[in-house]
Scaffold this motif. Structure first.
Motif, PDB file in Angstrom:
ATOM      1  N   ASP A 419       0.851  -1.190   0.000  1.00 40.40           N
ATOM      2  CA  ASP A 419       0.000   0.000   0.000  1.00 40.40           C
ATOM      3  C   ASP A 419       0.891   1.246   0.000  1.00 40.40           C
ATOM      4  OD1 ASP A 419       0.992   0.208   2.514  1.00 40.40           O
ATOM      5  OD2 ASP A 419      -0.868  -0.275   3.544  1.00 40.40           O
ATOM      6  N   PHE A 420       0.320   2.407   0.258  1.00 40.91           N
ATOM      7  CA  PHE A 420       1.049   3.660   0.088  1.00 40.91           C
ATOM      8  C   PHE A 420       1.675   4.189   1.384  1.00 40.91           C
ATOM      9  CE2 PHE A 420      -1.676   3.652  -3.641  1.00 40.91           C
ATOM     10  CZ  PHE A 420      -0.795   4.072  -4.621  1.00 40.91           C
ATOM     11  N   LYS A 421       1.862   3.351   2.395  1.00 40.37           N
ATOM     12  CA  LYS A 421       2.490   3.815   3.631  1.00 40.37           C
ATOM     13  C   LYS A 421       3.996   3.906   3.426  1.00 40.37           C
ATOM     14  CE  LYS A 421       1.115   2.734   7.657  1.00 40.37           C
ATOM     15  NZ  LYS A 421       0.839   2.029   8.912  1.00 40.37           N
ATOM     16  N   TRP A 422       4.537   5.115   3.446  1.00 43.29           N
ATOM     17  CA  TRP A 422       5.944   5.305   3.118  1.00 43.29           C
ATOM     18  C   TRP A 422       6.872   4.656   4.144  1.00 43.29           C
ATOM     19  CZ3 TRP A 422       9.132   7.832   6.538  1.00 43.29           C
ATOM     20  CH2 TRP A 422       8.524   8.575   7.539  1.00 43.29           C
ATOM     21  N   GLN A 423       6.401   4.503   5.429  1.00 44.26           N
ATOM     22  CA  GLN A 423       7.256   3.872   6.427  1.00 44.26           C
ATOM     23  C   GLN A 423       7.573   2.432   6.058  1.00 44.26           C
ATOM     24  OE1 GLN A 423       4.309   5.317   7.003  1.00 44.26           O
ATOM     25  NE2 GLN A 423       4.350   6.627   8.823  1.00 44.26           N
ATOM     26  N   ILE A 424       6.574   1.743   5.500  1.00 44.74           N
ATOM     27  CA  ILE A 424       6.793   0.349   5.096  1.00 44.74           C
ATOM     28  C   ILE A 424       7.763   0.291   3.921  1.00 44.74           C
ATOM     29  CG2 ILE A 424       5.653  -1.704   4.189  1.00 44.74           C
ATOM     30  CD1 ILE A 424       3.212  -0.977   5.769  1.00 44.74           C
ATOM     31  N   THR A 515      -2.303  15.808  -1.120  1.00 46.04           N
ATOM     32  CA  THR A 515      -2.069  14.554  -0.388  1.00 46.04           C
ATOM     33  C   THR A 515      -1.257  13.551  -1.194  1.00 46.04           C
ATOM     34  OG1 THR A 515      -4.150  14.868   0.786  1.00 46.04           O
ATOM     35  CG2 THR A 515      -3.191  12.660   0.850  1.00 46.04           C
ATOM     36  N   TRP A 516      -1.542  13.465  -2.488  1.00 48.24           N
ATOM     37  CA  TRP A 516      -0.915  12.419  -3.295  1.00 48.24           C
ATOM     38  C   TRP A 516       0.265  12.943  -4.128  1.00 48.24           C
ATOM     39  CZ3 TRP A 516      -1.811   7.443  -2.498  1.00 48.24           C
ATOM     40  CH2 TRP A 516      -2.970   7.090  -1.809  1.00 48.24           C
ATOM     41  N   LEU A 517       0.057  13.983  -4.911  1.00 49.83           N
ATOM     42  CA  LEU A 517       1.131  14.438  -5.796  1.00 49.83           C
ATOM     43  C   LEU A 517       2.253  15.148  -5.032  1.00 49.83           C
ATOM     44  CD1 LEU A 517      -0.820  15.717  -8.935  1.00 49.83           C
ATOM     45  CD2 LEU A 517       0.091  13.440  -8.441  1.00 49.83           C
ATOM     46  N   ASP A 518       1.880  16.047  -4.099  1.00 47.09           N
ATOM     47  CA  ASP A 518       2.902  16.806  -3.382  1.00 47.09           C
ATOM     48  C   ASP A 518       3.546  16.000  -2.258  1.00 47.09           C
ATOM     49  OD1 ASP A 518       2.255  18.841  -5.081  1.00 47.09           O
ATOM     50  OD2 ASP A 518       1.026  19.952  -3.636  1.00 47.09           O
ATOM     51  N   THR A 519       2.717  15.351  -1.440  1.00 44.83           N
ATOM     52  CA  THR A 519       3.241  14.634  -0.264  1.00 44.83           C
ATOM     53  C   THR A 519       3.831  13.274  -0.642  1.00 44.83           C
ATOM     54  OG1 THR A 519       1.597  15.720   1.122  1.00 44.83           O
ATOM     55  CG2 THR A 519       2.687  13.773   2.029  1.00 44.83           C
ATOM     56  N   PHE A 520       3.039  12.480  -1.317  1.00 47.25           N
ATOM     57  CA  PHE A 520       3.504  11.129  -1.655  1.00 47.25           C
ATOM     58  C   PHE A 520       4.456  11.131  -2.844  1.00 47.25           C
ATOM     59  CE2 PHE A 520       3.010   6.924  -3.591  1.00 47.25           C
ATOM     60  CZ  PHE A 520       3.381   6.145  -2.513  1.00 47.25           C
ATOM     61  N   GLY A 521       4.189  11.972  -3.828  1.00 42.57           N
ATOM     62  CA  GLY A 521       5.079  12.079  -4.981  1.00 42.57           C
ATOM     63  C   GLY A 521       4.491  11.463  -6.231  1.00 42.57           C
TER      64      GLY A 521
END
Length: 565
Positions: A419-424, A515-521
């Motif tokens: 999934d999209f959890k960056w910590q994982i 939330t998606w483009l700026d934060t997640f990339g």
């Protein structure tokens, strides 16, 4: 390594309850080779029809399938008027057939067709048009039968789910054993099945209610027969195995039926399997209140073999260990060592996902089911699952460290879907440095629909436009990363100002951008030219588990473990 990473690694150090997983691994390749040799192959010859029947039974046992004789032509057919008897004059009489076709019992669809489908009777059938078959013909010298053509692929699950009888068929076939007497089941009346003693001239009769309780109505005029005593002894032995062993009850029945073919027949299959399942359910231990207590119970002498611990023969272990990570985080880990051994090397894909819906309330700290599936040559293999109290990065790290130490020492997936959890992502990058980490597109889709409901988009009048626009927005990850922001801004400009939903739609666009483009990339979000895009199959796997829990009368953690077996 930073201080934070060192602290996380110390917190993820495992307190492990596990068994020696190396036992019996050396014999698996030889065992698999022996099983393959028992399967029928194209070009194989049979010196007689009895030889063919022996081989087809061996093939059915190994592949967990069933075949029946469909099209055939006897040698005696050529003796009819107008036929050519010289064609089989030199044939070996023991082969009996000139040609025959053995099809899967789920092959051949119902031929009856009616234009008006409402006129057809609503009925269930085993027939699914399965293409699996063997076409066998007499050899030119007439001395044997030879496999000329075969189709191995089935269009349905094989194994313990290979035959699912409807209740009506099970009623007709069922033989019931009760207190040393054998009954045959007759047509149910008023919801209660009528059981009649199968001994000639005995009027012994009983009824079986909806809860499978047998009530004697008419006493027997004889003592229990030798046949019924043998059946009763076999039933007791199978019940003992159902309580003490981890293998499915269907496999227990098949093994005992092979040992006692004169006692255990197909007519008794439905009753015996249901009795074994009921016995296993009745003897389930009370569910512990914590995952740690559950793990201790699974490795205890009383239950370790029943729940798949330290099995030296196929299918090897299920429960393999318990880890304690940060604070009170705990995970009980289950795995098929049979599959892990085969994927302990290069793998095409590895999918990781968590489910937290409709789980049993006990153990109290079981909040998630985490599963790991491998993909090799486009085949999907559910191999590992765990009951966890958390899905934090320290929990995932501790779990992966333990798995890499025990069963995944050399596993090297080309791609990992999460999934999209960056910590994982950081944890996976450390444990699998050579793998490409991709993110499942399905989570982006779910989040957009959820946000649309939250901001009130789905309650506006212009629903057709709203749904159409959201469907366009969830296709955003299909674009190249450098075009996603431009496309999103162009989409915003195209919204008509006069529509009530347009300002609310702008809020959704801002949410996607921030939330998606700026934060997640955008690089992480884009699935352009990525054939996988999602781990939807893992979600389907979790749905099957949840479905099994909903079907069960009193779903528990044992229901999930049995489903995996």
């Amino acid at each position: 390594m930073s201080d934070a990473d060192e602290a996380m690694e110390e917190e993820a150090s495992a307190s492990v309850f596990h068994l020696n997983v190396s036992q019996g691994q050396g014999n698996e390749a030889e065992e698999a080779n022996n099983l393959s040799n028992l399967m029928i192959k194209i070009g194989e010859k049979f010196c007689s029809f009895e030889h063919y029947k022996t081989r087809i039974k061996e093939h059915e046992r190994v592949t967990r399938t069933r075949f029946s004789l469909m099209d055939s032509k006897l040698l005696t057919w050529f003796s009819k008027p107008g036929k050519n008897p010289q064609k089989v004059a030199h044939a070996n009489p023991e082969i009996k057939y000139f040609s025959l076709t053995a099809c899967c019992v789920r092959g051949k669809n119902n031929r009856r067709t009616v234009a008006d489908k409402d006129r057809l009777r609503n009925k269930l059938s085993m027939k699914l048009g399965c293409p699996a078959l063997f076409h066998i013909k007499m050899t030119p010298d007439g001395q044997s039968l030879q496999v000329m053509r075969m189709v191995r692929e089935h269009n349905h699950p094989v194994g313990q789910e290979e035959v699912k009888l409807t209740r009506q068929k099970a009623m007709k076939m069922k033989v019931v054993v009760h207190e040393g007497f054998i009954y045959r089941r007759t047509t149910p009346k008023g919801g209660e099945a009528v059981l009649k003693c199968q001994t000639v001239k005995c009027k012994g009769q009983a009824i079986e209610d909806k809860d499978d309780n047998v009530i004697i109505v008419v006493a027997h005029n004889h003592d229990s027969t030798e046949e019924s005593q043998k059946m009763n002894d076999c039933l007791k032995k199978m019940e003992e195995r159902a309580i003490s062993e981890a293998i499915p009850v269907e496999q227990i029945f098949a093994e005992e039926a092979e040992k006692n073919p004169d006692v255990i027949t197909r007519k008794s299959e439905g009753f015996l399997i249901k009795t074994l399942s009921k016995k296993r359910l009745q003897t389930e231990p009370e569910v512990p209140e914590s995952l740690l207590s559950l793990s201790n119970l699974l490795v205890s002498d009383q239950y370790r073999h029943r729940y798949g611990c330290n099995l030296e023969e196929f299918p090897r272990e299920l429960f393999i260990g318990c880890i304690k990570a940060k604070g009170s985080e705990v995970a009980a880990i289950f795995a098929s060592l049979f599959l892990c051994e085969r994927f302990n090397g290069p793998v095409d894909e590895m999918h990781i996902d968590c489910s937290f819906n409709d789980l049993p309330s006990v153990p109290d700290d079981m909040k998630y089911i985490l599963s790991i599936h491998f993909v090799k040559k486009k085949m999907f293999y559910p191999s590992i699952f765990a009951f966890t109290s958390s899905r934090s990065s320290s929990m995932i790290k501790g779990l992966l460290m333990y798995l890499k130490e025990e069963v995944m020492q050399n596993t090297a997936p080309d791609m990992i879907y999460v999934d999209f959890k960056w910590q994982i992502n950081l944890v996976l990058s450390e444990q699998f440095p050579g793998s490409i980490i991709e993110h499942s597109y399905i989570y982006f889709t779910k989040d957009i629909w959820s946000q649309a409901h939250e901001i009130g988009l789905m309650g506006l009048q212009e629903q057709e436009y709203v749904i159409f626009w959201i469907q366009q927005l969830i296709c955003l990850p299909f674009l190249p990363a450098d075009q996603m922001l431009l496309a999103l801004l162009e989409f915003e400009k195209s919204l008509p100002d006069e529509m009530v939903c347009s300002p609310v739609m702008v809020l959704l666009i801002r949410y996607i951008q921030e939330t998606w483009l700026d934060t997640f990339g955008d690089q992480n979000l884009s699935t352009h030219e990525n054939h996988g895009r999602s781990n939807l199959l893992v979600n389907q796997f979790h749905k099957k588990i949840i479905a099994a829990l909903k079907i069960a009368k009193e779903p528990t953690v044992w229901t999930i473990i049995s489903k995996q077996k």
